[in-house]
Design a protein around this motif. Structure first.
Motif, PDB file in Angstrom:
ATOM      1  N   ARG A 197       0.813  -1.218   0.000  1.00 30.82           N
ATOM      2  CA  ARG A 197       0.000   0.000   0.000  1.00 30.82           C
ATOM      3  C   ARG A 197       0.845   1.265   0.000  1.00 30.82           C
ATOM      4  O   ARG A 197       0.516   2.241  -0.666  1.00 30.82           O
ATOM      5  CB  ARG A 197      -0.922  -0.006   1.230  1.00 30.82           C
ATOM      6  N   LEU A 198       1.940   1.257   0.753  1.00 28.92           N
ATOM      7  CA  LEU A 198       2.699   2.479   0.993  1.00 28.92           C
ATOM      8  C   LEU A 198       3.803   2.730  -0.036  1.00 28.92           C
ATOM      9  O   LEU A 198       4.061   3.877  -0.401  1.00 28.92           O
ATOM     10  CB  LEU A 198       3.310   2.413   2.402  1.00 28.92           C
ATOM     11  N   CYS A 199       4.451   1.661  -0.510  1.00 29.01           N
ATOM     12  CA  CYS A 199       5.696   1.821  -1.260  1.00 29.01           C
ATOM     13  C   CYS A 199       5.472   1.877  -2.765  1.00 29.01           C
ATOM     14  O   CYS A 199       4.624   1.166  -3.308  1.00 29.01           O
ATOM     15  CB  CYS A 199       6.653   0.677  -0.933  1.00 29.01           C
ATOM     16  N   HIS A 200       6.268   2.719  -3.430  1.00 32.20           N
ATOM     17  CA  HIS A 200       6.283   2.742  -4.886  1.00 32.20           C
ATOM     18  C   HIS A 200       6.958   1.492  -5.425  1.00 32.20           C
ATOM     19  O   HIS A 200       6.479   0.854  -6.367  1.00 32.20           O
ATOM     20  CB  HIS A 200       7.054   3.966  -5.401  1.00 32.20           C
ATOM     21  N   ARG A 201       8.103   1.174  -4.846  1.00 29.47           N
ATOM     22  CA  ARG A 201       8.888   0.016  -5.268  1.00 29.47           C
ATOM     23  C   ARG A 201       9.235  -0.828  -4.047  1.00 29.47           C
ATOM     24  O   ARG A 201       9.120  -0.377  -2.911  1.00 29.47           O
ATOM     25  CB  ARG A 201      10.199   0.449  -5.946  1.00 29.47           C
ATOM     26  N   ALA A 202       9.678  -2.051  -4.314  1.00 33.50           N
ATOM     27  CA  ALA A 202      10.161  -2.918  -3.238  1.00 33.50           C
ATOM     28  C   ALA A 202      11.394  -3.654  -3.726  1.00 33.50           C
ATOM     29  O   ALA A 202      11.574  -3.885  -4.934  1.00 33.50           O
ATOM     30  CB  ALA A 202       9.080  -3.900  -2.807  1.00 33.50           C
ATOM     31  N   MET A 203      12.262  -4.019  -2.764  1.00 33.93           N
ATOM     32  CA  MET A 203      13.456  -4.811  -3.056  1.00 33.93           C
ATOM     33  C   MET A 203      13.410  -6.052  -2.186  1.00 33.93           C
ATOM     34  O   MET A 203      13.182  -5.963  -0.971  1.00 33.93           O
ATOM     35  CB  MET A 203      14.721  -3.994  -2.787  1.00 33.93           C
ATOM     36  N   LEU A 204      13.633  -7.201  -2.799  1.00 29.59           N
ATOM     37  CA  LEU A 204      13.601  -8.477  -2.096  1.00 29.59           C
ATOM     38  C   LEU A 204      15.025  -8.967  -1.885  1.00 29.59           C
ATOM     39  O   LEU A 204      15.774  -9.179  -2.842  1.00 29.59           O
ATOM     40  CB  LEU A 204      12.802  -9.511  -2.909  1.00 29.59           C
ATOM     41  N   PHE A 205      15.395  -9.138  -0.601  1.00 31.08           N
ATOM     42  CA  PHE A 205      16.721  -9.635  -0.243  1.00 31.08           C
ATOM     43  C   PHE A 205      16.612 -11.100   0.174  1.00 31.08           C
ATOM     44  O   PHE A 205      15.653 -11.506   0.837  1.00 31.08           O
ATOM     45  CB  PHE A 205      17.313  -8.818   0.909  1.00 31.08           C
ATOM     46  N   GLU A 206      17.640 -11.865  -0.198  1.00 28.82           N
ATOM     47  CA  GLU A 206      17.709 -13.267   0.221  1.00 28.82           C
ATOM     48  C   GLU A 206      19.176 -13.676   0.295  1.00 28.82           C
ATOM     49  O   GLU A 206      19.915 -13.526  -0.674  1.00 28.82           O
ATOM     50  CB  GLU A 206      16.950 -14.172  -0.743  1.00 28.82           C
ATOM     51  N   GLY A 207      19.584 -14.193   1.460  1.00 31.52           N
ATOM     52  CA  GLY A 207      20.961 -14.650   1.615  1.00 31.52           C
ATOM     53  C   GLY A 207      21.992 -13.584   1.366  1.00 31.52           C
ATOM     54  O   GLY A 207      23.099 -13.866   0.893  1.00 31.52           O
ATOM     55  N   GLY A 208      21.664 -12.324   1.690  1.00 29.82           N
ATOM     56  CA  GLY A 208      22.613 -11.237   1.510  1.00 29.82           C
ATOM     57  C   GLY A 208      22.666 -10.649   0.120  1.00 29.82           C
ATOM     58  O   GLY A 208      23.435  -9.722  -0.136  1.00 29.82           O
ATOM     59  N   ARG A 209      21.844 -11.157  -0.788  1.00 33.04           N
ATOM     60  CA  ARG A 209      21.837 -10.653  -2.168  1.00 33.04           C
ATOM     61  C   ARG A 209      20.495 -10.001  -2.485  1.00 33.04           C
ATOM     62  O   ARG A 209      19.464 -10.387  -1.927  1.00 33.04           O
ATOM     63  CB  ARG A 209      22.113 -11.781  -3.161  1.00 33.04           C
TER      64      ARG A 209
END
Length: 414
Positions: free
Chosen positions: A221-233
């Protein structure tokens, strides 16, 4: 004007796990003597990469969500951006003044009053005294700590700490605001107030917000974009709803149960050991009939508990909408702390309620103050997923998120 307020290029962060590189003479002699007596030496240090090859840009006025499981590197990224931790490799460029809210009480002096800490924290953020005075009443009103303004903050609850810290960071007009999951502490009304403030700061004032959260509905609802992190990457980045869907799709692959990996120890005062879905017969399950009761069983380990604490369970649909949340506050006050013991708790709700589909379970453990959760011990959102079968389902699908057991009746009037 620059097109970016944050530039991150190939950031990496390495930690050394194992024996500390420098110790006392006594400790070194004891270690040497242990080796001479045939006992094994401490394990050799090993490298742990909390972040590797992370690159991204954030434009002015953007609200960007950072999501991922525990240990994915989200908080490490924010600490590097806040210049609390130095990266092992890579380069970061920040254009503008940065304010961060990473941990409860960061930047506060426990012996000073709330009033004094507003000025201290504001000065730490680079604000002039005149600016702080101009915003002072607005900060106090937003935090809701008027009665305790001249009380040393060491007597504040964790929730009061967060309210005051967020109010200072958000009202002193930083160009870049970094917010970690500390907003999980406090009541629902204040969380919504903070989300609204972040939205106003970004969209009306043109400031940049980076928001780490396990609340997928809030991120969508709030964010324009999102970044997905996994295992430090950095695994994926893009439109928030799309990245949230990708994260939840990975989470739903963990069906019916979760258990802490073998050899991994919990570090929080209360740590989750395992969680599972139970069938009506009490056996582990990952698929339930639509008319069966849903029972969630959790195992929690108490480590260094001195106060009452609560378990919170949230249920989400496939789009990340929180359908409901519950906490065991009715029985939590009856539990006496038992450090070293494992608590087995069950939450059961009757049927039919859920429509056929896949649902995810989120769990958190929080310190309890009065009747409100304050300090967050540990959080797993989502923990595992389960499915409600469509077999034998006769209800109309409709647009509703849930399908409670509803009875109709009628009578004629003449």
């Amino acid at each position: 004007m620059s097109q970016t307020s944050i530039e991150v290029r190939e950031i990496a962060k390495k930690y050394r796990l194992g024996r500390i590189g420098f110790t006392s003479l006594r400790a070194e002699l004891e270690r040497w003597w242990s080796g001479r007596r045939g006992r094994p030496l401490a394990a050799e240090p090993e490298d742990f990469w909390a972040l590797r090859d992370v690159s991204f840009d954030v434009a002015p006025g953007e609200i960007v969500g950072i999501i991922g499981g525990n240990g994915a590197g989200k908080s490490t990224m924010l600490k590097i951006l806040s210049e609390i931790t130095e990266p092992t490799a890579g380069e970061i460029r920040l254009r503008g003044q940065v304010a961060s809210l990473l941990e409860v009480g960061t930047g506060f002096h426990p012996e000073l009053s709330g009033r004094d800490n507003i000025f201290l924290n504001g000065a730490t953020l680079g604000m002039k005294r005149a600016e702080i005075r101009r915003k002072f009443d607005e900060i106090v009103a937003f935090a809701g700590v008027e009665k305790f303004l001249d009380t040393p903050v060491k007597r504040y609850s964790s929730g009061m700490y967060v309210r005051l810290a967020f109010a200072v960071a958000a009202h002193l007009e930083p160009d870049i605001l970094l917010v970690d999951e500390v907003l999980a502490v406090g009541d629902h009304a204040f969380q919504q107030k903070c989300l609204g403030k972040m939205e106003a700061v970004a969209r009306h004032d043109g400031r940049t917000v980076l928001f780490v959260s396990h609340n997928m509905s809030a991120v969508s609802r709030l964010c324009h974009r999102a970044m997905l992190f996994e295992g430090g990457r950095l695994l994926a980045q893009g439109a928030a709803p799309s990245v949230v869907d990708q994260y939840l799709a990975k989470a739903t692959a963990v069906r019916g149960r979760w258990h802490r990996p073998s050899g991994q120890k919990g570090h929080a005062k209360v740590s989750l050991v395992g969680g599972r879905l139970l069938s009506p017969s009490g056996a582990p399950a990952d698929v339930l009939p639509h008319d069966a009761p849903v029972t969630i069983e959790l195992e929690c380990e108490e480590r260094d508990v001195t106060a009452a604490w609560v378990l919170r369970i949230s249920l989400y649909d496939q789009q990340g909408h929180e359908l409901w949340a519950t906490q065991d506050i009715e029985v939590a006050s009856q539990r006496m702390p038992r450090p070293g013991a494992t608590l087995v708790a069950r939450c059961r709700f009757a049927s039919p309620l859920l429509k056929p589909g896949v649902y995810t379970v989120g769990v958190s453990a929080c310190e309890l103050a009065g009747d409100a959760p304050v300090a967050l011990y540990e959080e797993y959102e989502p923990l595992f997923a389960f499915e409600i079968s469509a077999q034998g389902y006769a209800g109309t699908i409709g647009r509703g998120l849930v399908r409670p057991n509803i009875e109709w009746s009628f009578a004629w009037r003449t």
